[in-house]
Motif scaffolding. Sequence first.
Motif, short mmCIF file in Angstrom:
data_model
loop_
_atom_site.label_atom_id
_atom_site.label_comp_id
_atom_site.label_asym_id
_atom_site.label_seq_id
_atom_site.Cartn_x
_atom_site.Cartn_y
_atom_site.Cartn_z
N GLU A 14 30.56 42.74 -37.93
CA GLU A 14 30.22 41.17 -37.53
C GLU A 14 28.72 41.36 -36.63
OE1 GLU A 14 32.93 40.54 -34.13
OE2 GLU A 14 34.47 40.26 -36.00
N PRO A 15 28.41 40.19 -36.79
CA PRO A 15 26.88 40.29 -36.15
C PRO A 15 26.62 40.40 -34.73
CG PRO A 15 27.94 37.80 -36.97
CD PRO A 15 28.81 38.95 -36.79
N LYS A 16 25.59 40.93 -34.45
CA LYS A 16 26.07 41.53 -32.89
C LYS A 16 25.51 40.25 -32.40
CE LYS A 16 23.71 44.75 -29.45
NZ LYS A 16 21.86 45.38 -29.65
N ASP A 17 25.95 40.08 -31.14
CA ASP A 17 25.97 39.02 -30.41
C ASP A 17 25.04 39.53 -28.82
OD1 ASP A 17 25.95 37.11 -29.06
OD2 ASP A 17 28.37 36.76 -28.54
N GLU A 18 24.04 39.22 -28.82
CA GLU A 18 23.26 39.31 -28.14
C GLU A 18 22.59 38.23 -27.14
OE1 GLU A 18 20.05 40.74 -28.99
OE2 GLU A 18 20.63 41.11 -30.35
N ARG A 19 24.06 37.27 -26.91
CA ARG A 19 24.06 36.08 -24.94
C ARG A 19 24.47 37.34 -24.33
NH1 ARG A 19 27.91 31.78 -26.87
NH2 ARG A 19 28.72 33.65 -28.15
N HIS A 20 24.85 38.42 -24.09
CA HIS A 20 26.07 39.37 -23.60
C HIS A 20 24.58 40.08 -22.58
CE1 HIS A 20 24.95 42.34 -26.56
NE2 HIS A 20 24.99 43.44 -25.29
N ASN A 21 23.28 39.99 -23.43
CA ASN A 21 22.04 40.54 -22.90
C ASN A 21 21.06 39.52 -21.65
OD1 ASN A 21 22.40 43.10 -23.48
ND2 ASN A 21 21.67 42.56 -25.17
N GLU A 22 21.95 38.45 -22.59
CA GLU A 22 20.85 37.13 -21.54
C GLU A 22 20.56 36.97 -20.02
OE1 GLU A 22 21.04 33.62 -24.47
OE2 GLU A 22 22.70 33.92 -23.01
N SER A 23 19.60 36.77 -18.85
CA SER A 23 19.45 36.41 -18.01
C SER A 23 19.92 35.09 -17.65
CB SER A 23 17.97 36.79 -17.15
OG SER A 23 17.29 35.84 -18.17
N TYR A 24 20.68 35.23 -15.81
CA TYR A 24 20.76 34.08 -16.05
C TYR A 24 19.58 32.78 -15.63
CZ TYR A 24 22.11 30.32 -12.17
OH TYR A 24 22.75 29.30 -11.85
N GLN A 25 18.43 33.17 -16.05
CA GLN A 25 17.61 31.64 -16.63
C GLN A 25 17.90 31.42 -17.82
OE1 GLN A 25 16.99 34.78 -14.68
NE2 GLN A 25 16.49 34.01 -12.29
N ALA A 26 18.00 32.16 -19.02
CA ALA A 26 17.88 32.31 -20.01
C ALA A 26 19.54 31.38 -20.55
CB ALA A 26 18.29 33.38 -20.66
N LEU A 27 20.58 31.79 -19.30
CA LEU A 27 21.56 31.13 -19.90
C LEU A 27 21.36 29.79 -19.75
CD1 LEU A 27 24.01 34.13 -18.51
CD2 LEU A 27 24.41 32.59 -20.87
N VAL A 28 20.49 29.22 -18.09
CA VAL A 28 20.65 27.85 -17.72
C VAL A 28 19.70 27.23 -19.14
CG1 VAL A 28 19.40 26.60 -15.79
CG2 VAL A 28 20.71 28.53 -14.92
N TRP A 29 18.85 27.66 -19.17
CA TRP A 29 18.07 26.80 -19.79
C TRP A 29 18.84 27.08 -21.11
CZ3 TRP A 29 14.39 23.75 -20.92
CH2 TRP A 29 13.33 23.89 -22.34
N ARG A 30 19.18 27.35 -22.06
CA ARG A 30 20.86 27.25 -23.24
C ARG A 30 21.19 26.39 -22.88
NH1 ARG A 30 25.01 29.72 -24.72
NH2 ARG A 30 24.92 32.00 -23.49
N ARG A 31 22.27 25.86 -21.72
CA ARG A 31 22.81 25.15 -20.91
C ARG A 31 21.97 23.83 -21.17
NH1 ARG A 31 27.92 25.35 -19.10
NH2 ARG A 31 28.93 23.98 -18.94
N LEU A 32 21.25 24.03 -20.44
CA LEU A 32 20.11 22.66 -20.50
C LEU A 32 19.60 22.03 -22.01
CD1 LEU A 32 19.03 20.64 -18.39
CD2 LEU A 32 16.86 22.63 -18.25
N LYS A 33 19.48 22.62 -22.55
CA LYS A 33 19.37 22.12 -23.92
C LYS A 33 20.11 21.82 -24.59
CE LYS A 33 17.04 26.16 -25.79
NZ LYS A 33 17.25 27.15 -27.06
N ARG A 34 21.49 22.05 -24.48
CA ARG A 34 22.21 20.63 -25.20
C ARG A 34 22.42 19.81 -24.14
NH1 ARG A 34 27.63 25.64 -24.54
NH2 ARG A 34 25.80 27.36 -25.91
N SER A 35 21.77 19.39 -23.45
CA SER A 35 22.11 18.06 -22.78
C SER A 35 20.30 17.19 -22.90
CB SER A 35 22.04 18.44 -21.47
OG SER A 35 21.89 16.77 -20.50
N TRP A 36 20.64 15.98 -23.49
CA TRP A 36 19.98 15.23 -24.04
C TRP A 36 19.13 14.83 -23.18
CZ3 TRP A 36 19.32 10.23 -23.43
CH2 TRP A 36 20.40 9.21 -23.28
N THR A 37 19.92 14.17 -22.04
CA THR A 37 19.54 13.80 -20.95
C THR A 37 18.19 14.08 -19.57
OG1 THR A 37 21.71 13.67 -19.45
CG2 THR A 37 21.33 11.43 -20.78
N GLY A 38 19.10 15.66 -20.02
CA GLY A 38 18.15 16.47 -18.92
C GLY A 38 17.24 17.07 -19.23
N MET A 39 17.03 17.01 -20.87
CA MET A 39 16.02 17.23 -21.88
C MET A 39 14.70 16.16 -21.19
SD MET A 39 15.76 20.45 -22.71
CE MET A 39 14.74 20.46 -23.88
#
Length: 375
Positions: A14-39
């Motif tokens: 299985e491919p290594k999941d890199e998301r467990h190493n994400e910082s809080y800021q990276a998680l917020v940015w990844r979630r924000l990119k999914r919102s077209w109104t926010g972008m």
Amino acid sequence: MTVEMQTAIPIAIEPKDERHNESYQALVWRRLKRSWTGMVGLILVGLLIFMAVFADFLSPVDPKATGVGFAPPQAISISDRDGNFVFPPRSYPLRETATLDPITFQPVIGPDYDNPQILGFLVKGAPYRLFGLIPAERHLFGTVDGSPVHLLGTDKFGRDVLSRIFYGSRISLMIALVVVSIVTVVGTTIGMASGYFGGRFDIWTQRIVELVLAFPQLPLYLALTSLIPVTAPTNVFLAFVIFVMSALGWAQMSREVRGKTLALARIDYVRAAMAIGATDRRIIFQHIFPNVMSHVIVAVTLAIPNVVLLESFLGFLGFAVKPPLMSWGLMLQDTATYSVIGSYPWILSPVAFVLITVFAFNALGDGLRDAVDPY
């Protein structure tokens, strides 16, 4: 003799999941990119800040230069008066005609087709100092020969509306950012201290907060700003307006942060920090503040458009900014009468930029509201 063949069984890796190493800021940015109104809000906020910082470079005309009053916007054309295609695009200067306006009885302003203006990018124009330090005279767009071009028309003194909008964004956004910064620092500090210490300190602090919230803000704004004499320097008047807005705006932020702090103060890791003898300062700023910060960020993005609207309203009434400073609210003073709006509707252009600013920060705030809790 039988030879046993050993067949290798492939093992799916299985491919290594890199998301467990994400910082809080990276998680917020990844979630924000999914919102077209926010972008969209983030992009518009970036453009507004760019416009305020580089207003000198973006303005095609000196915002203080006067000319023909209430001249309509100049159209950009890629054809001459005979309909032939021309490049680069051109515009036509405005001049008074012999026709009178039936409402205002003023000469009607019309294009002068005999003297076309050639438009271009990075042209020379009115000199300025970039960032207040670097002398320059290049502008993003304008006329090749340096003559003024008014793409959004002029006000009653003949000053270019578009250039004044660019310069006015500095004061309007600066007031909003400074006021919200002061409100955030004061409100967050008092709210965390009130919710954490509790007791008499919390009781008396909340009575002060309720007293500030009980005042009708608009009459109080008008009463306090009217205390400054008309002859006061513009910097003093501007500083007093910022002080009044900040003094009346910190209470709501304090009440919201206090509610979050009351809930966080009962969490196990906070009680564990108390048990091992951690100082109050360490508990507040190391354990409570990071968990309150997500709410504060969202509150800030939603508070900025409120301050922009308030400054525009007070500027329209003449209580926010005084000339020679420029702001969107001050520019709207020309729209005080219906006859002016009916005859010269282009002076309502600052309203569009106010609406864009309000939409941009509200959209960014809505996107951050969902993104600050990625789990």
